[in-house]
Design a protein around this motif. Sequence first.
Motif, PDB file in Angstrom:
ATOM      1  N   GLY A  47     -13.958  -6.632   5.766  1.00  0.00           N
ATOM      2  CA  GLY A  47     -12.785  -5.872   6.174  1.00  0.00           C
ATOM      3  C   GLY A  47     -12.137  -5.161   4.993  1.00  0.00           C
ATOM      4  N   SER A  60     -11.018  -8.213  -0.272  1.00  0.00           N
ATOM      5  CA  SER A  60     -11.409  -8.132   1.138  1.00  0.00           C
ATOM      6  C   SER A  60     -12.135  -9.408   1.527  1.00  0.00           C
ATOM      7  CB  SER A  60     -12.352  -6.945   1.348  1.00  0.00           C
ATOM      8  OG  SER A  60     -11.742  -5.753   0.969  1.00  0.00           O
ATOM      9  N   ARG A  63     -14.404  -9.608   8.305  1.00  0.00           N
ATOM     10  CA  ARG A  63     -13.543  -9.047   9.341  1.00  0.00           C
ATOM     11  C   ARG A  63     -13.585  -9.880  10.620  1.00  0.00           C
ATOM     12  NH1 ARG A  63     -16.456  -6.106  13.197  1.00  0.00           N
ATOM     13  NH2 ARG A  63     -18.642  -5.885  12.659  1.00  0.00           N
ATOM     14  N   GLN A  64     -14.428 -10.891  10.642  1.00  0.00           N
ATOM     15  CA  GLN A  64     -14.572 -11.716  11.835  1.00  0.00           C
ATOM     16  C   GLN A  64     -14.758 -13.174  11.428  1.00  0.00           C
ATOM     17  OE1 GLN A  64     -18.426  -9.528  12.705  1.00  0.00           O
ATOM     18  NE2 GLN A  64     -18.811 -11.456  13.757  1.00  0.00           N
TER      19      GLN A  64
END
Length: 143
Positions: A47, A60, A63-64
Amino acid sequence: MEPESQIVRFDTKIAVLLREDLETWQRLNVTAFLVSGIGAGAPEVIGEPYEDADDTRYLSMFRQPVLVFEGTKDMLKNSHSRAIGRDVPMSVFTSDLFVTNNDRDNRAAVRVVSKDQLDLVGLAVYGPKNAVDKILKGARMHP
């Protein structure tokens, strides 16, 4: 500004399978190494960088979610074969890597063993949900 609150669904899955007989420190270490491979090999799973209210920047992250499972040595071997058969991106951690201390030696330890003879203690896969579910069939969620 408040972020929109909505359920985000992913059509992919990141999953780690650990051998059930690992010690706690080994489980944590193996998981960290395995997911680093997924992040490096599938940059789309990463992400945006984080920032706090003071504008301090942070790295970062995925994202999941990352799901962690455990299973027997045979289950790891079967899941490894299924992942190869489905051509799903995978990282592996073998028992030999507990005695190496750098990336070069880690890669050398894996390189000298055929895929069917790897003494797997963990693997991580990333791919379509249904493929990952089939690869990990029979594994149970890590307690």
